[in-house]
Design an enzyme around this catalytic site. Structure first.
Site, PDB file in Angstrom:
ATOM      1  N   LYS A 126       0.870  -1.184   0.000  1.00 10.42           N
ATOM      2  CA  LYS A 126       0.000   0.000   0.000  1.00 10.42           C
ATOM      3  C   LYS A 126       0.902   1.227   0.000  1.00 10.42           C
ATOM      4  O   LYS A 126       2.029   1.163   0.463  1.00 10.42           O
ATOM      5  CB  LYS A 126      -0.887  -0.002   1.257  1.00 10.42           C
ATOM      6  N   ASP A 166      -6.967   4.315  -4.636  1.00 11.43           N
ATOM      7  CA  ASP A 166      -7.637   4.212  -3.328  1.00 11.43           C
ATOM      8  C   ASP A 166      -8.227   5.608  -3.098  1.00 11.43           C
ATOM      9  O   ASP A 166      -8.437   6.358  -4.077  1.00 11.43           O
ATOM     10  CB  ASP A 166      -6.641   3.809  -2.230  1.00 11.43           C
TER      11      ASP A 166
END
Ligand code: NDP
Length: 447
Positions: A126, A166
């Site tokens: 991430k 995201d």
């Protein structure tokens, strides 16, 4: 058992004391996975979970860029390469002022389990930045994305680490990031997912997380021989995940009555149908407006400033905004209003106390790492299409997405079904994800 779990968590706290979101995610996994590890001889003495909570690599870098007034702005960029036991690192990029190491480590840790659940060969990662896209011009977004990729491109690649979107990173940002990667590396590869259709993207990728969350809710309802048809649904957020969760719920015969953003929520008793959703998509994705503008267009709806939608009576709740957006009190309100299904589109939107309330009430509750895995699964499908240099049809991708969500649901049942028939989806998802990654780590030795 409690002592074992506490001792493990104390060790993790000692090393990561100022990372509350990361500790929260680890605790939730440890509570269900440690008893399983203890029951399985093959994991004995291997410190597998201890290895899994330590990122393989954490990258932090300066992102200097120039705003429209000529001012030099400095943001911080991150990429957490958490675990590559079952495939290259894969996970989104978040651009939001709240981004820090704790939030990205929690997201990367969750991603490892989620990616394993999809059954596709993807490790977990991430990244992102504390850059705030709100109020920025397209040119500023482009300059920031280019500056971010100028550093990130050294650390990623189609066989190493494949970022996606995201919060704050959608098609526009992926385009700017991809353009700079291509220029600097002089190669056209599937290094990012969520790409545009004419340059390597996959049909259904924008829809996938929201659709998958609803498919998962549908699978849960089927265990009670029920469906979404006729149900009242409360959705939080109004971004990518929320929009497509709303669309699929409506297509399956449900009535979605709320959407929200960080300024409050709108309640539309008549339901947010396809036409109204098209207005929201234009408002949020093109005009970059706020959700309260919905009531200017549809005056019969109401806007509740600074509030969350959890007090609205519903059968199904789909939290699709952000972490810890639903607390214990709100969970209890949902339960007392008769809500029977929670399928998380966001990552860790429910606080631990809220999760415990849902579990105690034995309703159908799915944690994000299972129910929102459709996004990364379809990213995996985009990678496959890039490697094969072909494009599957909308129907083909949607069918594969449905099958993957159904397989994830089956895995949750395999490891989460209790003696009384109740399905603990948290336990099921954690153990199913753990087994796949842990077995690969065991096979590869201490690396
Ligand atoms: P978007 O940026 O498209 O939308 C985010 C939405 O959540 C916006 O409506 C935003 O409102 C709202 N929001 C963000 N922060 C807060 C906050 N602190 N309080 C209240 N509302 C907030 O992001 P996505 O839809 O892509 O992501 C939403 C969630 O889904 C995240 O948890 C993400 O990690 C998760 N997720 C996303 C995937 C994807 O494929 N995109 C895949 C799997 C999970 P505002 O505009 O006011 O900030």
């Amino acid at each position: 058992m409690k002592n074992k779990i506490d001792a493990f968590l104390d060790l993790v706290k000692e090393r990561n004391g100022n990372e509350p979101e990361f500790l929260q995610a680890v605790e939730e996994v440890a509570e269900t996975v440690i008893p399983y590890i203890v029951s399985q001889k093959i994991y004995s003495g291997k410190n597998i979970l201890l290895r899994m909570v330590e990122p393989e690599r954490v990258l932090m870098f300066r992102v200097p860029w120039v705003d429209d007034s000529g001012e030099i702005v400095v943001n911080r960029g991150y990429r957490i390469q958490m675990n590559s036991a079952i495939g290259p690192y894969k996970g989104g990029l978040r651009f939001h002022p709240s981004v820090n190491l704790s939030i990205l480590k929690f997201l990367a840790f969750e991603q490892v389990f989620k990616n394993a659940l999809t059954t596709l060969p993807m490790g977990g990662g991430k990244g992102g930045s504390d850059f705030d896209p709100k109020g920025k011009s397209d040119d500023e977004i482009m300059r920031f994305c280019h500056a971010f990729m100028a550093e990130l491109c050294r650390h990623i690649g189609p066989n190493t680490d494949i970022p996606a979107g995201d919060i704050g990173v959608g098609g526009r940002e992926i385009g700017f990031l991809f353009g700079m990667y291509k220029k600097l590396r002089n190669e056209f590869t599937g290094v990012l997912t969520g790409k545009g259709m004419s340059w390597g993207g996959s049909l259904i990728r924008p829809e996938a997380t929201g659709y998958g969350t609803v498919y998962f809710a549908q699978s849960m309802l089927e265990t009670k021989t029920d469906t979404l048809n006729g149900k009242t649904v409360v959705v939080s957020g109004s971004g990518n995940v929320a929009q497509y969760a709303c669309e699929k719920s409506t297509q399956l015969g449900a009535k979605v009555v709320t959407l929200s953003d960080s300024s409050g929520y709108i309640y539309d008793e008549e339901g947010i149908d396809a036409d109204k959703l098209a207005f929201v998509m234009d408002l949020k994705n093109v005009k970059r407006g706020r959700i309260n503008e919905y009531v200017e267009r549809y005056p019969s709806a109401k806007f509740f400033s600074g509030e969350t939608p959890w007090s609205v009576k519903c059968d199904v709740a789909l939290p699709c905004a952000t972490q810890n957006e639903l607390n214990e009190e709100q969970a209890k309100t949902l339960l007392s209003n008769g809500c029977k299904v929670i399928s998380e589109g966001a990552n860790m939107p429910s606080t631990p106390e809220a999760v415990h309330a849902f579990q105690a009430a034995k309703i159908l509750y799915a944690p994000g790492k299972a129910s929102n895995a459709g996004g990364v699964a379809t990213s995996g499908l985009e990678m496959s299409q890039n490697s094969l240099r072909i494009n599957w049809t909308r129907e083909e991708v949607d069918e594969r997405l449905k099958n993957i969500m159904s397989d994830i649901h089956d895995s949750c049942i395999q490891f989460g079904k209790q003696d009384d028939g109740y399905i603990d989806y948290v336990k099921g998802a954690n153990i199913a994800g753990f087994v796949k990654v842990a077995d690969a780590m065991l096979a590869q030795g201490v690396v």
